[in-house]
Motif scaffolding. Structure first.
Motif, PDB file in Angstrom:
ATOM      1  N   PRO A 231     -12.438  -8.525   3.920  1.00  0.00           N
ATOM      2  CA  PRO A 231     -12.454  -7.216   4.595  1.00  0.00           C
ATOM      3  C   PRO A 231     -11.111  -6.490   4.549  1.00  0.00           C
ATOM      4  N   ALA A 232     -10.008  -7.206   4.412  1.00  0.00           N
ATOM      5  CA  ALA A 232      -8.683  -6.578   4.374  1.00  0.00           C
ATOM      6  C   ALA A 232      -8.541  -5.582   3.222  1.00  0.00           C
ATOM      7  N   PHE A 233      -9.378  -5.686   2.199  1.00  0.00           N
ATOM      8  CA  PHE A 233      -9.292  -4.749   1.076  1.00  0.00           C
ATOM      9  C   PHE A 233      -9.916  -3.393   1.397  1.00  0.00           C
ATOM     10  N   ARG A 234     -10.729  -3.328   2.451  1.00  0.00           N
ATOM     11  CA  ARG A 234     -11.296  -2.045   2.859  1.00  0.00           C
ATOM     12  C   ARG A 234     -10.182  -1.172   3.414  1.00  0.00           C
ATOM     13  N   PRO A 235      -9.996   0.035   2.882  1.00  0.00           N
ATOM     14  CA  PRO A 235      -8.898   0.882   3.357  1.00  0.00           C
ATOM     15  C   PRO A 235      -9.061   1.263   4.826  1.00  0.00           C
ATOM     16  N   GLU A 236      -7.988   1.125   5.573  1.00  0.00           N
ATOM     17  CA  GLU A 236      -7.938   1.585   6.958  1.00  0.00           C
ATOM     18  C   GLU A 236      -6.620   2.317   7.120  1.00  0.00           C
ATOM     19  N   GLY A 237      -6.674   3.606   7.269  1.00  0.00           N
ATOM     20  CA  GLY A 237      -5.452   4.384   7.364  1.00  0.00           C
ATOM     21  C   GLY A 237      -5.143   5.082   6.060  1.00  0.00           C
ATOM     22  N   SER A 238      -4.011   5.761   6.039  1.00  0.00           N
ATOM     23  CA  SER A 238      -3.661   6.591   4.886  1.00  0.00           C
ATOM     24  C   SER A 238      -2.956   5.789   3.795  1.00  0.00           C
ATOM     25  N   LYS A 239      -3.085   6.300   2.590  1.00  0.00           N
ATOM     26  CA  LYS A 239      -2.397   5.715   1.438  1.00  0.00           C
ATOM     27  C   LYS A 239      -0.884   5.734   1.671  1.00  0.00           C
ATOM     28  N   GLU A 240      -0.383   6.780   2.312  1.00  0.00           N
ATOM     29  CA  GLU A 240       1.054   6.896   2.588  1.00  0.00           C
ATOM     30  C   GLU A 240       1.527   5.756   3.493  1.00  0.00           C
ATOM     31  N   ASN A 241       0.728   5.406   4.504  1.00  0.00           N
ATOM     32  CA  ASN A 241       1.103   4.289   5.383  1.00  0.00           C
ATOM     33  C   ASN A 241       1.150   2.972   4.625  1.00  0.00           C
ATOM     34  N   TYR A 242       0.195   2.784   3.714  1.00  0.00           N
ATOM     35  CA  TYR A 242       0.209   1.571   2.890  1.00  0.00           C
ATOM     36  C   TYR A 242       1.445   1.549   1.996  1.00  0.00           C
ATOM     37  N   LYS A 243       1.814   2.708   1.454  1.00  0.00           N
ATOM     38  CA  LYS A 243       3.001   2.770   0.586  1.00  0.00           C
ATOM     39  C   LYS A 243       4.249   2.384   1.373  1.00  0.00           C
ATOM     40  N   LYS A 244       4.358   2.850   2.605  1.00  0.00           N
ATOM     41  CA  LYS A 244       5.509   2.478   3.437  1.00  0.00           C
ATOM     42  C   LYS A 244       5.535   0.969   3.672  1.00  0.00           C
ATOM     43  N   LYS A 245       4.362   0.376   3.906  1.00  0.00           N
ATOM     44  CA  LYS A 245       4.287  -1.067   4.159  1.00  0.00           C
ATOM     45  C   LYS A 245       4.794  -1.887   2.978  1.00  0.00           C
ATOM     46  N   VAL A 246       4.589  -1.375   1.765  1.00  0.00           N
ATOM     47  CA  VAL A 246       5.019  -2.134   0.576  1.00  0.00           C
ATOM     48  C   VAL A 246       6.339  -1.616   0.012  1.00  0.00           C
ATOM     49  N   GLY A 247       6.988  -0.710   0.745  1.00  0.00           N
ATOM     50  CA  GLY A 247       8.323  -0.255   0.360  1.00  0.00           C
ATOM     51  C   GLY A 247       8.369   0.720  -0.788  1.00  0.00           C
ATOM     52  N   VAL A 248       7.353   1.563  -0.908  1.00  0.00           N
ATOM     53  CA  VAL A 248       7.312   2.554  -1.982  1.00  0.00           C
ATOM     54  C   VAL A 248       7.553   3.936  -1.388  1.00  0.00           C
ATOM     55  N   GLU A 249       8.420   4.703  -2.056  1.00  0.00           N
ATOM     56  CA  GLU A 249       8.702   6.075  -1.619  1.00  0.00           C
ATOM     57  C   GLU A 249       7.473   6.952  -1.863  1.00  0.00           C
ATOM     58  N   GLU A 250       7.557   8.180  -1.425  1.00  0.00           N
ATOM     59  CA  GLU A 250       6.462   9.134  -1.639  1.00  0.00           C
ATOM     60  C   GLU A 250       6.197   9.319  -3.123  1.00  0.00           C
ATOM     61  N   GLY A 251       5.021   9.816  -3.423  1.00  0.00           N
ATOM     62  CA  GLY A 251       4.625  10.052  -4.804  1.00  0.00           C
ATOM     63  C   GLY A 251       3.532   9.084  -5.225  1.00  0.00           C
ATOM     64  N   LYS A 252       3.216   9.114  -6.477  1.00  0.00           N
ATOM     65  CA  LYS A 252       2.169   8.257  -7.027  1.00  0.00           C
ATOM     66  C   LYS A 252       2.723   6.866  -7.299  1.00  0.00           C
ATOM     67  N   MET A 253       1.805   5.887  -7.265  1.00  0.00           N
ATOM     68  CA  MET A 253       2.201   4.494  -7.513  1.00  0.00           C
ATOM     69  C   MET A 253       1.218   3.843  -8.475  1.00  0.00           C
ATOM     70  N   VAL A 254       1.754   3.236  -9.524  1.00  0.00           N
ATOM     71  CA  VAL A 254       0.970   2.433 -10.467  1.00  0.00           C
ATOM     72  C   VAL A 254       1.241   0.973 -10.133  1.00  0.00           C
ATOM     73  N   LEU A 255       0.183   0.200  -9.965  1.00  0.00           N
ATOM     74  CA  LEU A 255       0.294  -1.227  -9.666  1.00  0.00           C
ATOM     75  C   LEU A 255      -0.128  -2.015 -10.897  1.00  0.00           C
ATOM     76  N   VAL A 256       0.751  -2.890 -11.381  1.00  0.00           N
ATOM     77  CA  VAL A 256       0.467  -3.738 -12.545  1.00  0.00           C
ATOM     78  C   VAL A 256       0.387  -5.176 -12.046  1.00  0.00           C
ATOM     79  N   VAL A 257      -0.704  -5.860 -12.380  1.00  0.00           N
ATOM     80  CA  VAL A 257      -0.861  -7.248 -11.949  1.00  0.00           C
ATOM     81  C   VAL A 257      -1.312  -8.116 -13.117  1.00  0.00           C
ATOM     82  N   GLY A 258      -0.936  -9.390 -13.036  1.00  0.00           N
ATOM     83  CA  GLY A 258      -1.342 -10.352 -14.064  1.00  0.00           C
ATOM     84  C   GLY A 258      -1.863 -11.627 -13.435  1.00  0.00           C
TER      85      GLY A 258
END
Length: 194
Positions: free
Chosen positions: A64-91
């Motif tokens: 359930p944690a993957f279901r968005p709750e709140g704004s994308k901006e708040n999530y960006k702050k939680k992961v230490g990303v400044e304003e703007g768009k974010m590309v996530l690369v995973v392997g």
């Protein structure tokens, strides 16, 4: 006879090896209609009168944690990303695949208001290489426990075709670019989502 129930759970979305589908299993669990049909067909090759009710389609469970709750901006702050768009690369947890090359390629054509986060998992070599060769707009991190936050912060996911990651991104409403797949096992996942 045996007293212990024999259950097979297949998580790939569009293809799977015949070894996942044993006609003598008490139950086979699959995530998609495509896999349900394949399981029934393969089990009937082994046992002509195979009961298709022994194959259950339940989707692919996602925390359930993957279901968005709140704004994308708040999530960006939680992961230490400044304003703007974010590309996530995973392997994956092991940081597999050409994630270093992908990070460099994305950085070379990055719009000014966009940053990249590369989750390298346990691949400390990739993390070091990205940190030492890419600029400030690319951040490499190791294994993370808060993947739902990263996915909900991102505007685009770049990943191999792992079924769990595909399902998690779908729950997040996250557009995904698949760069690779494990031959045979994950190949059908690409076909399933395209």
């Amino acid at each position: 006879g045996r007293s212990t129930k024999f259950l097979t759970v297949c998580t790939d979305l569009g293809s799977a090896s015949k070894s996942w589908f044993n006609a003598y299993a008490d139950r086979i669990v699959v995530p998609t209609p495509v896999l349900r049909e394949k399981a029934i067909r393969m089990c009937r090759e082994e046992v002509a009168e195979y009961d298709e009710e022994r194959v259950s389609m339940v989707g692919l469970p996602v925390r359930p944690a993957f279901r968005p709750e709140g704004s994308k901006e708040n999530y960006k702050k939680k992961v230490g990303v400044e304003e703007g768009k974010m590309v996530l690369v995973v392997g994956g947890g092991d940081g597999m695949g050409p994630i270093v090359e992908i990070a460099a390629s994305i950085e070379a054509s990055l719009p000014p208001d966009t940053s990249v986060v590369v989750i390298c998992g346990s691949n400390s070599d990739a993390q070091s290489r990205i940190s030492s060769t890419c600029g400030d707009k690319v951040k490499a991190v190791g294994y993370v426990e808060n993947m739902p936050e990263y996915m909900n912060a991102a505007d685009l996911l770049v990943s191999k075709a792992g079924p769990g990651t595909i399902a998690e991104a779908a729950v997040c409403g996250l557009p995904t670019l698949l760069y690779d797949f494990l031959p045979g096992q994950e190949e059908g996942n690409v076909d399933f989502v395209t």
